[in-house]
Design an enzyme around this catalytic site. Sequence first.
Site, mmCIF file in Angstrom:
data_model
loop_
_atom_site.group_PDB
_atom_site.id
_atom_site.type_symbol
_atom_site.label_atom_id
_atom_site.label_comp_id
_atom_site.label_asym_id
_atom_site.label_seq_id
_atom_site.Cartn_x
_atom_site.Cartn_y
_atom_site.Cartn_z
ATOM 1 N N GLY A 181 79.383 76.280 28.764
ATOM 2 C CA GLY A 181 78.274 76.360 27.812
ATOM 3 C C GLY A 181 78.617 77.331 26.682
ATOM 4 O O GLY A 181 79.563 78.122 26.777
ATOM 5 N N CYS A 182 77.840 77.256 25.616
ATOM 6 C CA CYS A 182 78.147 78.059 24.432
ATOM 7 C C CYS A 182 77.954 79.554 24.704
ATOM 8 O O CYS A 182 78.845 80.364 24.449
ATOM 9 C CB CYS A 182 77.297 77.592 23.258
ATOM 10 S SG CYS A 182 75.563 77.342 23.648
ATOM 11 N N TYR A 183 76.799 79.925 25.260
ATOM 12 C CA TYR A 183 76.588 81.340 25.575
ATOM 13 C C TYR A 183 77.597 81.832 26.635
ATOM 14 O O TYR A 183 78.160 82.926 26.491
ATOM 15 C CB TYR A 183 75.172 81.575 26.104
ATOM 16 C CG TYR A 183 74.020 81.409 25.144
ATOM 17 C CD1 TYR A 183 73.845 82.264 24.060
ATOM 18 C CD2 TYR A 183 73.050 80.432 25.358
ATOM 19 C CE1 TYR A 183 72.747 82.144 23.212
ATOM 20 C CE2 TYR A 183 71.952 80.306 24.523
ATOM 21 C CZ TYR A 183 71.798 81.162 23.453
ATOM 22 O OH TYR A 183 70.702 81.049 22.631
ATOM 23 N N GLU A 223 80.892 83.542 17.934
ATOM 24 C CA GLU A 223 81.591 82.250 17.914
ATOM 25 C C GLU A 223 80.690 81.242 17.210
ATOM 26 O O GLU A 223 79.480 81.496 17.029
ATOM 27 C CB GLU A 223 81.861 81.767 19.345
ATOM 28 C CG GLU A 223 80.554 81.437 20.070
ATOM 29 C CD GLU A 223 80.696 80.934 21.493
ATOM 30 O OE1 GLU A 223 81.758 81.111 22.099
ATOM 31 O OE2 GLU A 223 79.705 80.372 22.004
#
Length: 336
Positions: A155-157, A308
Amino acid sequence: MLKALIVGASGYAGAELARYLSRHPEVEISALTVSEKSADAGKLISDYDLHPQLKGIVDLPLIGTSNYDDLITDIDIVFLATEHSVSHDIAPYFLKHGCTVFDLSGAFRVNQKAFYTDYYGFTHAHNHWLDKAAYGLAEWNQEQIKTAQLIAVPGCYPTAAQLALKPIIEEELLNTSQWPVINAVSGVSGAGRKASLRNSFCEVSLHAYGLFTHRHQPEIVAHLGQDVIFTPHLGSFKQGIHATITCRIKAGITQEAVLAAFNKYYEDKPLVRVYQKDWPSLKSVIGLPFCDIGFKVNGEHLIIIAVEDNLLKGAAAQAVQCMNIRFGFNETTSLL
Ligand SMILES: NC(=O)C1=CN([C@@H]2O[C@H](COP(=O)(O)OP(=O)(O)OC[C@H]3O[C@@H](n4cnc5c(N)ncnc54)[C@H](OP(=O)(O)O)[C@@H]3O)[C@@H](O)[C@H]2O)C=CC1
Ligand SMILES: CC(=O)N[C@@H](CCC(=O)OP(=O)(O)O)C(=O)O
């Protein structure tokens, strides 16, 4: 040449995948698909109301389908840029046909069945593939990625949080009596392209959500092997994640020791940039495949800043990085 299918190609992550794959020298895009009844079926991905930034770069049509039998003979690799339950349902079909699958959803990230009932609202039916999947945290899991048929892209986080914390944990600098506290702000594209009132321009300001309940908390803990407190926030910008991570370190650990830990793991990693002074901001990473990390030590406390682009290092770029690792290409091919 590897022949690639992108499922969910009209979404934010799907469009970024199309852009990267279209310029990859070892990949040819075979097809782009969306759901069978999609309002976008039949349109070009570069249409004015979809992703006009791709005009002249990727002008392929979006095929609306739930049956991949006509496409399967022409596919070696599949990118699933679909929501979790869709990826869960369709990944086994492609795997059974021998394709290598890069799943951008959470459907295969954590090898615990209860995780899916508790946090995703469905019962996981594919134990075999949960066991086999490699977690695609590219800088850390290269060996597993190299041999896996199914790569679960993080996942992004969790990407930002783990890239920041893993060197501190591996080098045993963390004082584990205090859980690291991760406060992260995401742009609205993190919620996907589908319109909703909550995500509409005039409604979004800056707010926390998912306190103690967000599905990325157990994903981070499962792969970090360390409890954390994670609080996501939604900010009124389009793209990017800014994570501020506060932790307690052991007595006597200096700024230099923390820098040495980051350098040990990232000096030869082209997509993680460690700052020796100052702290990174979103403008350094938007539109780029990097995770940038800065930090400061004060006594027994350490604050790490990790930034990011949620759609890139947090999704599409990391998926392509995993593909590069998996097939022995240069890690940054088509990304830089
Ligand atoms: N956005 C982000 O920052 C990140 C996203 N991810 C994950 O990546 C995945 C994609 O996210 P994102 O691009 O934001 O999502 P979007 O909502 O922007 O896109 C979803 C895509 O899936 C398609 N789709 C929906 N249902 C089906 C179906 N049954 N079969 C085939 N295609 C379908 C949609 O088109 P249509 O509905 O018209 O069919 C659309 O193309 C999700 O799992 C997300 O959790 C991971 C990290 C970061
Ligand atoms: C801002 C926003 O809504 N972000 C998403 C996370 C996006 C993400 O990509 O994570 P997964 O791949 O695990 O779904 C959320 O909090 O649900």
